[in-house]
Design a protein around this motif. Structure first.
Motif, PDB file in Angstrom:
ATOM      1  N   SER A   1       0.752  -0.982   0.080  1.00  0.00           N
ATOM      2  CA  SER A   1       0.035  -0.104  -0.056  1.00  0.00           C
ATOM      3  C   SER A   1       0.855   1.092  -0.007  1.00  0.00           C
ATOM      4  O   SER A   1       0.593   2.193  -0.584  1.00  0.00           O
ATOM      5  CB  SER A   1      -0.816  -0.030   1.365  1.00  0.00           C
ATOM      6  OG  SER A   1      -1.777  -1.083   1.242  1.00  0.00           O
ATOM      7  N   ALA A   2       1.874   1.193   0.810  1.00  0.00           N
ATOM      8  CA  ALA A   2       2.989   2.663   0.818  1.00  0.00           C
ATOM      9  C   ALA A   2       3.525   2.521  -0.732  1.00  0.00           C
ATOM     10  O   ALA A   2       3.557   3.783  -1.027  1.00  0.00           O
ATOM     11  CB  ALA A   2       3.953   2.096   1.922  1.00  0.00           C
ATOM     12  N   VAL A   3       3.811   1.497  -1.378  1.00  0.00           N
ATOM     13  CA  VAL A   3       4.290   1.666  -2.574  1.00  0.00           C
ATOM     14  C   VAL A   3       3.436   2.219  -3.535  1.00  0.00           C
ATOM     15  O   VAL A   3       3.664   3.302  -4.398  1.00  0.00           O
ATOM     16  CB  VAL A   3       4.977   0.446  -2.927  1.00  0.00           C
ATOM     17  CG1 VAL A   3       5.343   0.372  -4.874  1.00  0.00           C
ATOM     18  CG2 VAL A   3       6.185  -0.194  -2.048  1.00  0.00           C
ATOM     19  N   VAL A   4       2.091   1.798  -3.444  1.00  0.00           N
ATOM     20  CA  VAL A   4       1.089   2.399  -4.307  1.00  0.00           C
ATOM     21  C   VAL A   4       0.827   3.849  -4.234  1.00  0.00           C
ATOM     22  O   VAL A   4       0.940   4.568  -5.055  1.00  0.00           O
ATOM     23  CB  VAL A   4      -0.145   1.514  -4.200  1.00  0.00           C
ATOM     24  CG1 VAL A   4      -1.356   2.130  -5.108  1.00  0.00           C
ATOM     25  CG2 VAL A   4       0.064   0.121  -4.760  1.00  0.00           C
ATOM     26  N   PHE A   5       0.768   4.057  -2.764  1.00  0.00           N
ATOM     27  CA  PHE A   5       0.502   5.631  -2.567  1.00  0.00           C
ATOM     28  C   PHE A   5       1.865   6.407  -2.871  1.00  0.00           C
ATOM     29  O   PHE A   5       1.711   7.652  -3.067  1.00  0.00           O
ATOM     30  CB  PHE A   5       0.117   5.767  -1.107  1.00  0.00           C
ATOM     31  CG  PHE A   5      -1.361   5.386  -0.999  1.00  0.00           C
ATOM     32  CD1 PHE A   5      -2.282   6.397  -1.327  1.00  0.00           C
ATOM     33  CD2 PHE A   5      -2.006   4.355  -0.348  1.00  0.00           C
ATOM     34  CE1 PHE A   5      -3.673   5.942  -1.139  1.00  0.00           C
ATOM     35  CE2 PHE A   5      -3.136   4.022  -0.365  1.00  0.00           C
ATOM     36  CZ  PHE A   5      -4.046   4.987  -0.475  1.00  0.00           C
ATOM     37  N   GLY A   6       2.747   5.922  -2.778  1.00  0.00           N
ATOM     38  CA  GLY A   6       4.314   6.532  -3.043  1.00  0.00           C
ATOM     39  C   GLY A   6       4.221   6.884  -4.661  1.00  0.00           C
ATOM     40  O   GLY A   6       4.658   8.128  -4.896  1.00  0.00           O
ATOM     41  N   PHE A   7       3.785   5.843  -5.511  1.00  0.00           N
ATOM     42  CA  PHE A   7       3.874   5.989  -6.809  1.00  0.00           C
ATOM     43  C   PHE A   7       2.763   7.339  -7.329  1.00  0.00           C
ATOM     44  O   PHE A   7       2.756   8.188  -8.364  1.00  0.00           O
ATOM     45  CB  PHE A   7       3.748   4.892  -7.629  1.00  0.00           C
ATOM     46  CG  PHE A   7       5.018   4.275  -7.822  1.00  0.00           C
ATOM     47  CD1 PHE A   7       6.095   4.722  -8.387  1.00  0.00           C
ATOM     48  CD2 PHE A   7       5.120   3.057  -7.188  1.00  0.00           C
ATOM     49  CE1 PHE A   7       7.367   4.129  -8.405  1.00  0.00           C
ATOM     50  CE2 PHE A   7       6.243   2.283  -7.326  1.00  0.00           C
ATOM     51  CZ  PHE A   7       7.293   2.812  -7.977  1.00  0.00           C
ATOM     52  N   LEU A   8       1.476   7.176  -6.394  1.00  0.00           N
ATOM     53  CA  LEU A   8       0.399   8.107  -6.845  1.00  0.00           C
ATOM     54  C   LEU A   8       1.115   9.466  -6.359  1.00  0.00           C
ATOM     55  O   LEU A   8       0.385  10.622  -7.079  1.00  0.00           O
ATOM     56  CB  LEU A   8      -0.642   7.701  -6.068  1.00  0.00           C
ATOM     57  CG  LEU A   8      -1.390   6.540  -6.485  1.00  0.00           C
ATOM     58  CD1 LEU A   8      -2.347   6.153  -5.552  1.00  0.00           C
ATOM     59  CD2 LEU A   8      -2.035   6.680  -7.965  1.00  0.00           C
ATOM     60  N   ALA A   9       1.517   9.535  -5.380  1.00  0.00           N
ATOM     61  CA  ALA A   9       2.201  10.864  -4.873  1.00  0.00           C
ATOM     62  C   ALA A   9       3.283  11.412  -5.905  1.00  0.00           C
ATOM     63  O   ALA A   9       3.445  12.652  -6.039  1.00  0.00           O
ATOM     64  CB  ALA A   9       2.642  10.810  -3.501  1.00  0.00           C
ATOM     65  N   THR A  10       4.145  10.506  -6.469  1.00  0.00           N
ATOM     66  CA  THR A  10       5.109  10.946  -7.500  1.00  0.00           C
ATOM     67  C   THR A  10       4.314  11.562  -8.547  1.00  0.00           C
ATOM     68  O   THR A  10       4.683  12.605  -9.389  1.00  0.00           O
ATOM     69  CB  THR A  10       5.962   9.821  -7.959  1.00  0.00           C
ATOM     70  OG1 THR A  10       6.536   9.009  -6.622  1.00  0.00           O
ATOM     71  CG2 THR A  10       6.760  10.113  -9.111  1.00  0.00           C
ATOM     72  N   THR A  11       3.301  10.881  -9.085  1.00  0.00           N
ATOM     73  CA  THR A  11       2.565  11.640 -10.058  1.00  0.00           C
ATOM     74  C   THR A  11       2.052  12.899 -10.067  1.00  0.00           C
ATOM     75  O   THR A  11       1.985  13.734 -10.775  1.00  0.00           O
ATOM     76  CB  THR A  11       1.463  10.719 -10.556  1.00  0.00           C
ATOM     77  OG1 THR A  11       1.885   9.248 -10.752  1.00  0.00           O
ATOM     78  CG2 THR A  11       0.736  10.947 -11.672  1.00  0.00           C
ATOM     79  N   ALA A  12       1.228  13.159  -8.704  1.00  0.00           N
ATOM     80  CA  ALA A  12       0.715  14.323  -8.292  1.00  0.00           C
ATOM     81  C   ALA A  12       1.743  15.392  -7.981  1.00  0.00           C
ATOM     82  O   ALA A  12       1.553  16.671  -8.682  1.00  0.00           O
ATOM     83  CB  ALA A  12      -0.035  14.124  -6.924  1.00  0.00           C
ATOM     84  N   TYR A  13       2.888  15.103  -7.725  1.00  0.00           N
ATOM     85  CA  TYR A  13       4.075  16.113  -7.514  1.00  0.00           C
ATOM     86  C   TYR A  13       4.525  16.294  -9.122  1.00  0.00           C
ATOM     87  O   TYR A  13       4.982  17.413  -9.413  1.00  0.00           O
ATOM     88  CB  TYR A  13       5.309  15.518  -6.688  1.00  0.00           C
ATOM     89  CG  TYR A  13       4.867  15.847  -5.051  1.00  0.00           C
ATOM     90  CD1 TYR A  13       4.873  17.204  -4.750  1.00  0.00           C
ATOM     91  CD2 TYR A  13       4.594  14.727  -4.548  1.00  0.00           C
ATOM     92  CE1 TYR A  13       4.599  17.380  -3.347  1.00  0.00           C
ATOM     93  CE2 TYR A  13       4.401  15.094  -3.100  1.00  0.00           C
ATOM     94  CZ  TYR A  13       4.333  16.361  -2.437  1.00  0.00           C
ATOM     95  OH  TYR A  13       3.907  16.587  -1.262  1.00  0.00           O
TER      96      TYR A  13
END
Length: 208
Positions: free
Chosen positions: A152-164
């Motif tokens: 879950s942390a990896v998934v939200f990490g990549f989502l945050a990468t996309t948002a930034y």
């Protein structure tokens, strides 16, 4: 008797002179109320910024960073733990810094500190957060133990990468437009000052 009349005449002229000088003095006492200074004086919410693309993106970044940090905090066992600690540091730092920027922009506090280039600050934060979130997510994906919290942390990490990453595009365009506008204004002021110093008349477009 004559000396007394001359003295009275002198006093009258002196009082008139003081009244005239007092009336024309630029240092007059003012009766206008002094506004409440300070950084938090008269704080208002900028609803226009909160409805803009950058404002909504900032909210998503704060939420994604917080959720990623909570997910990595629920990891009970790790060996090695380097990827977990690195992801924890990146997500926590991004949440704090982006949260501060969101408060500054949404409450219009950045206008109280004009000597900081806030557009450039936003662009730098988005660039650094994109790079480190991507790196931390890749490292955690390579070193995780296939637990639900780590995935879950990896998934939200990549989502945050996309948002930034999207923030980089919007902030770069806004910073570029602002820098072009300020440089154009400075150029026009410089041309007008040179024209006035030479005693030339600035050409004006004729009315059709």
């Amino acid at each position: 008797m004559r000396a007394t009349e001359e003295l009275d005449q002198f006093d009258g002229e002196a009082s008139n002179t003081s009244m005239i000088s007092g009336a024309s003095s630029p240092y007059q006492p003012t009766t206008e109320p002094v506004g409440s200074g300070g950084l938090l004086g008269g704080v208002t919410c900028d609803s226009e910024y909160m409805r803009s693309h950058l404002g909504l993106l900032k909210v998503f970044q704060v939420v994604l960073s917080l959720v990623a940090f909570i997910c990595i905090e629920t990891v009970m066992m790790c060996l090695p733990c380097g990827g977990v600690y690195f992801f924890e540091f990146v997500s926590c730092s991004a949440f704090i810094i982006t949260g501060i920027l969101l408060l500054m922009f949404s409450l219009s506090l950045h206008t109280r500190i004009a000597h900081i280039n806030w557009r450039l600050m936003d662009l730098l934060n988005a660039s650094i957060s994109t790079f480190f979130f991507f790196l931390a997510s890749v490292v955690l994906a390579a070193l995780n133990h296939k637990t639900s919290a780590e995935i879950s942390a990896v998934v939200f990490g990549f989502l945050a990468t996309t948002a930034y990453g999207l923030n980089i595009l919007l902030a770069a365009r806004q910073w570029w437009q602002g820098s072009r506008g300020s440089s154009g204004g400075q150029g026009r002021e410089y041309t007008r000052a040179r024209t006035a110093s030479r005693g030339e008349v600035e050409p004006r477009p004729e009315l059709q």
